[in-house]
Design a protein around this motif. Structure first.
Motif, PDB file in Angstrom:
ATOM      1  N   ALA A 105      -1.283 -32.013  27.896  1.00 50.41           N
ATOM      2  CA  ALA A 105      -0.195 -32.366  26.981  1.00 50.41           C
ATOM      3  C   ALA A 105      -0.705 -32.454  25.546  1.00 50.41           C
ATOM      4  CB  ALA A 105       0.435 -33.688  27.416  1.00 50.41           C
ATOM      5  N   LYS A 106      -1.876 -33.074  25.353  1.00 52.83           N
ATOM      6  CA  LYS A 106      -2.450 -33.184  24.005  1.00 52.83           C
ATOM      7  C   LYS A 106      -2.818 -31.804  23.456  1.00 52.83           C
ATOM      8  CE  LYS A 106      -4.278 -37.892  24.348  1.00 52.83           C
ATOM      9  NZ  LYS A 106      -5.508 -38.706  24.390  1.00 52.83           N
ATOM     10  N   GLU A 107      -3.300 -30.928  24.321  1.00 51.14           N
ATOM     11  CA  GLU A 107      -3.635 -29.566  23.901  1.00 51.14           C
ATOM     12  C   GLU A 107      -2.384 -28.826  23.432  1.00 51.14           C
ATOM     13  OE1 GLU A 107      -4.812 -25.695  26.439  1.00 51.14           O
ATOM     14  OE2 GLU A 107      -6.244 -27.366  26.627  1.00 51.14           O
ATOM     15  N   HIS A 108      -1.265 -29.054  24.110  1.00 50.91           N
ATOM     16  CA  HIS A 108      -0.017 -28.375  23.766  1.00 50.91           C
ATOM     17  C   HIS A 108       0.688 -29.007  22.571  1.00 50.91           C
ATOM     18  CE1 HIS A 108       0.665 -25.426  27.121  1.00 50.91           C
ATOM     19  NE2 HIS A 108      -0.454 -26.013  27.459  1.00 50.91           N
ATOM     20  N   SER A 109       0.384 -30.265  22.273  1.00 48.63           N
ATOM     21  CA  SER A 109       0.977 -30.962  21.120  1.00 48.63           C
ATOM     22  C   SER A 109      -0.119 -31.683  20.338  1.00 48.63           C
ATOM     23  CB  SER A 109       2.034 -31.962  21.598  1.00 48.63           C
ATOM     24  OG  SER A 109       3.132 -31.300  22.154  1.00 48.63           O
ATOM     25  N   PRO A 110      -0.999 -30.916  19.690  1.00 43.78           N
ATOM     26  CA  PRO A 110      -2.144 -31.537  19.022  1.00 43.78           C
ATOM     27  C   PRO A 110      -1.766 -32.449  17.860  1.00 43.78           C
ATOM     28  CG  PRO A 110      -1.998 -29.208  18.456  1.00 43.78           C
ATOM     29  CD  PRO A 110      -0.978 -29.461  19.524  1.00 43.78           C
ATOM     30  N   GLY A 111      -0.535 -32.349  17.384  1.00 49.88           N
ATOM     31  CA  GLY A 111      -0.106 -33.203  16.286  1.00 49.88           C
ATOM     32  C   GLY A 111       0.350 -34.581  16.731  1.00 49.88           C
ATOM     33  N   GLY A 112       0.508 -34.776  18.018  1.00 45.62           N
ATOM     34  CA  GLY A 112       0.923 -36.077  18.530  1.00 45.62           C
ATOM     35  C   GLY A 112       1.902 -35.948  19.677  1.00 45.62           C
ATOM     36  N   LEU A 113       2.015 -37.026  20.422  1.00 46.70           N
ATOM     37  CA  LEU A 113       2.897 -37.085  21.583  1.00 46.70           C
ATOM     38  C   LEU A 113       3.639 -38.409  21.606  1.00 46.70           C
ATOM     39  CD1 LEU A 113       0.437 -35.840  24.350  1.00 46.70           C
ATOM     40  CD2 LEU A 113       2.563 -34.684  23.693  1.00 46.70           C
ATOM     41  N   ASN A 121       6.125 -51.116  34.630  1.00 46.39           N
ATOM     42  CA  ASN A 121       5.079 -50.196  35.100  1.00 46.39           C
ATOM     43  C   ASN A 121       3.761 -50.465  34.367  1.00 46.39           C
ATOM     44  OD1 ASN A 121       3.677 -48.118  36.261  1.00 46.39           O
ATOM     45  ND2 ASN A 121       5.160 -46.535  35.721  1.00 46.39           N
ATOM     46  N   LYS A 122       3.161 -51.618  34.656  1.00 46.46           N
ATOM     47  CA  LYS A 122       1.927 -52.021  33.977  1.00 46.46           C
ATOM     48  C   LYS A 122       0.769 -51.044  34.213  1.00 46.46           C
ATOM     49  CE  LYS A 122       3.916 -55.653  32.316  1.00 46.46           C
ATOM     50  NZ  LYS A 122       4.546 -55.560  31.021  1.00 46.46           N
ATOM     51  N   PRO A 123       0.609 -50.461  35.412  1.00 44.26           N
ATOM     52  CA  PRO A 123      -0.465 -49.464  35.557  1.00 44.26           C
ATOM     53  C   PRO A 123      -0.292 -48.280  34.602  1.00 44.26           C
ATOM     54  CG  PRO A 123       0.240 -50.229  37.709  1.00 44.26           C
ATOM     55  CD  PRO A 123       1.230 -50.779  36.706  1.00 44.26           C
ATOM     56  N   ALA A 124       0.952 -47.850  34.366  1.00 48.23           N
ATOM     57  CA  ALA A 124       1.182 -46.751  33.420  1.00 48.23           C
ATOM     58  C   ALA A 124       0.803 -47.176  32.012  1.00 48.23           C
ATOM     59  CB  ALA A 124       2.644 -46.298  33.467  1.00 48.23           C
ATOM     60  N   HIS A 125       1.126 -48.412  31.647  1.00 48.70           N
ATOM     61  CA  HIS A 125       0.749 -48.900  30.315  1.00 48.70           C
ATOM     62  C   HIS A 125      -0.760 -48.808  30.131  1.00 48.70           C
ATOM     63  CE1 HIS A 125       4.516 -51.707  29.973  1.00 48.70           C
ATOM     64  NE2 HIS A 125       4.813 -50.531  30.513  1.00 48.70           N
ATOM     65  N   ARG A 126      -1.520 -49.301  31.118  1.00 48.23           N
ATOM     66  CA  ARG A 126      -2.985 -49.260  31.023  1.00 48.23           C
ATOM     67  C   ARG A 126      -3.483 -47.823  30.929  1.00 48.23           C
ATOM     68  NH1 ARG A 126      -2.148 -53.456  34.701  1.00 48.23           N
ATOM     69  NH2 ARG A 126      -2.530 -52.103  36.491  1.00 48.23           N
ATOM     70  N   PHE A 127      -2.896 -46.934  31.738  1.00 48.69           N
ATOM     71  CA  PHE A 127      -3.297 -45.525  31.734  1.00 48.69           C
ATOM     72  C   PHE A 127      -3.076 -44.905  30.358  1.00 48.69           C
ATOM     73  CE2 PHE A 127      -1.930 -41.092  32.090  1.00 48.69           C
ATOM     74  CZ  PHE A 127      -3.066 -40.512  32.621  1.00 48.69           C
ATOM     75  N   TYR A 128      -1.880 -45.047  29.813  1.00 51.35           N
ATOM     76  CA  TYR A 128      -1.580 -44.423  28.525  1.00 51.35           C
ATOM     77  C   TYR A 128      -2.396 -45.047  27.394  1.00 51.35           C
ATOM     78  CZ  TYR A 128       2.152 -41.952  30.908  1.00 51.35           C
ATOM     79  OH  TYR A 128       2.857 -41.151  31.761  1.00 51.35           O
ATOM     80  N   GLU A 129      -2.553 -46.351  27.418  1.00 50.24           N
ATOM     81  CA  GLU A 129      -3.354 -46.998  26.375  1.00 50.24           C
ATOM     82  C   GLU A 129      -4.805 -46.537  26.440  1.00 50.24           C
ATOM     83  OE1 GLU A 129      -2.418 -51.156  26.976  1.00 50.24           O
ATOM     84  OE2 GLU A 129      -0.339 -50.821  26.310  1.00 50.24           O
ATOM     85  N   ARG A 130      -5.319 -46.313  27.639  1.00 47.53           N
ATOM     86  CA  ARG A 130      -6.686 -45.793  27.784  1.00 47.53           C
ATOM     87  C   ARG A 130      -6.810 -44.406  27.154  1.00 47.53           C
ATOM     88  NH1 ARG A 130      -7.125 -45.301  33.218  1.00 47.53           N
ATOM     89  NH2 ARG A 130      -7.439 -43.072  33.252  1.00 47.53           N
ATOM     90  N   HIS A 131      -5.701 -43.675  27.092  1.00 48.85           N
ATOM     91  CA  HIS A 131      -5.695 -42.332  26.514  1.00 48.85           C
ATOM     92  C   HIS A 131      -5.258 -42.328  25.049  1.00 48.85           C
ATOM     93  CE1 HIS A 131      -6.835 -39.905  29.949  1.00 48.85           C
ATOM     94  NE2 HIS A 131      -6.226 -40.818  30.681  1.00 48.85           N
ATOM     95  N   GLY A 132      -5.271 -43.500  24.418  1.00 50.69           N
ATOM     96  CA  GLY A 132      -5.014 -43.571  22.982  1.00 50.69           C
ATOM     97  C   GLY A 132      -3.566 -43.746  22.581  1.00 50.69           C
ATOM     98  N   TRP A 155       1.113 -41.240  20.741  1.00 54.11           N
ATOM     99  CA  TRP A 155      -0.288 -40.858  20.553  1.00 54.11           C
ATOM    100  C   TRP A 155      -0.366 -39.995  19.308  1.00 54.11           C
ATOM    101  CZ3 TRP A 155      -2.114 -35.734  20.629  1.00 54.11           C
ATOM    102  CH2 TRP A 155      -3.506 -35.619  20.416  1.00 54.11           C
ATOM    103  N   GLN A 156      -1.257 -40.357  18.408  1.00 55.03           N
ATOM    104  CA  GLN A 156      -1.567 -39.556  17.234  1.00 55.03           C
ATOM    105  C   GLN A 156      -3.037 -39.178  17.338  1.00 55.03           C
ATOM    106  OE1 GLN A 156       0.559 -38.465  14.804  1.00 55.03           O
ATOM    107  NE2 GLN A 156       2.149 -39.370  16.077  1.00 55.03           N
ATOM    108  N   PRO A 157      -3.416 -37.966  16.984  1.00 58.64           N
ATOM    109  CA  PRO A 157      -4.795 -37.530  17.166  1.00 58.64           C
ATOM    110  C   PRO A 157      -5.833 -38.418  16.476  1.00 58.64           C
ATOM    111  CG  PRO A 157      -3.549 -35.892  15.932  1.00 58.64           C
ATOM    112  CD  PRO A 157      -2.584 -36.933  16.388  1.00 58.64           C
ATOM    113  N   ASN A 158      -5.465 -39.095  15.428  1.00 51.31           N
ATOM    114  CA  ASN A 158      -6.445 -39.944  14.753  1.00 51.31           C
ATOM    115  C   ASN A 158      -6.650 -41.283  15.466  1.00 51.31           C
ATOM    116  OD1 ASN A 158      -3.936 -40.921  14.104  1.00 51.31           O
ATOM    117  ND2 ASN A 158      -4.381 -41.258  11.939  1.00 51.31           N
ATOM    118  N   HIS A 159      -5.927 -41.521  16.561  1.00 52.76           N
ATOM    119  CA  HIS A 159      -6.067 -42.763  17.332  1.00 52.76           C
ATOM    120  C   HIS A 159      -7.042 -42.636  18.490  1.00 52.76           C
ATOM    121  CE1 HIS A 159      -1.922 -44.271  15.856  1.00 52.76           C
ATOM    122  NE2 HIS A 159      -2.885 -44.574  15.028  1.00 52.76           N
ATOM    123  N   THR A 160      -7.624 -41.463  18.702  1.00 51.06           N
ATOM    124  CA  THR A 160      -8.518 -41.299  19.850  1.00 51.06           C
ATOM    125  C   THR A 160      -9.954 -41.390  19.444  1.00 51.06           C
ATOM    126  OG1 THR A 160      -8.447 -38.905  19.612  1.00 51.06           O
ATOM    127  CG2 THR A 160      -6.903 -39.921  21.174  1.00 51.06           C
TER     128      THR A 160
END
Length: 160
Positions: A105-113, A121-132, A155-160
């Motif tokens: 997804a990040k490769e297809h939208s390098p400007g942000g998602l 859905n707390k597990p999803a929150h942890r997953f997405y936060e782990r990915h920036g 997600w913004q690329p400068n957050h990773t």
């Protein structure tokens, strides 16, 4: 002596019409386990019809396929810069498949998602936060058909 089979290779590929029912089943099985407290407004058959007639033919739909099983174990749906859906079969969680999907997804939208997930859905929150991803909005659910409080992540690329 203990014999173990090698871990299957996971392939991400664009979904075809033949994948629609399997992709819908991934969503249905995943949400039955991960989101059992959410009331769903559509029947399982309506979800399968939606995948057959709308999602797979008209959305950027990707499936994660396990190599030696040939089983569809994950589904990712992109809508421009939005991760519209990301579901994995419950037994396949924790094997890096979600990581592969987010990388795609990040490769297809390098400007942000952006994406939405339910507040429960707390597990999803942890997953997405782990990915920036960063939570930027919480709602009472009045804007979604489930009427379930949700969270918008960005997600913004400068957050990773």
């Amino acid at each position: 002596m203990t014999l173990s089979s090698p871990a299957p290779k996971i392939t991400l590929r664009r979904a075809t019409a033949d994948d629609a029912d399997s992709a819908a089943d991934v969503l249905l099985r995943s949400r039955a386990v991960a989101l059992s407290t959410v009331t769903w407004p559509r029947s399982d058959d309506e979800v399968r019809d939606y995948f057959r007639n709308v999602v797979v033919p008209h959305r950027e739909t990707w499936v994660a396929e396990a190599s030696y099983e040939g089983e569809i174990v994950g589904v990712l749906v992109l809508a421009g810069d939005e991760v519209s859906q990301l579901y994995l079969l419950p037994d396949w969680r924790g094997r890096g498949i979600g990581d592969l999907c987010i990388a795609l997804a990040k490769e297809h939208s390098p400007g942000g998602l952006t994406l939405w997930t339910f507040q429960v859905n707390k597990p999803a929150h942890r997953f997405y936060e782990r990915h920036g991803f960063v939570a930027v909005e919480h709602t009472d659910g009045s804007g979604n058909e489930e009427r379930e409080p949700d969270v918008r992540y960005v997600w913004q690329p400068n957050h990773t």
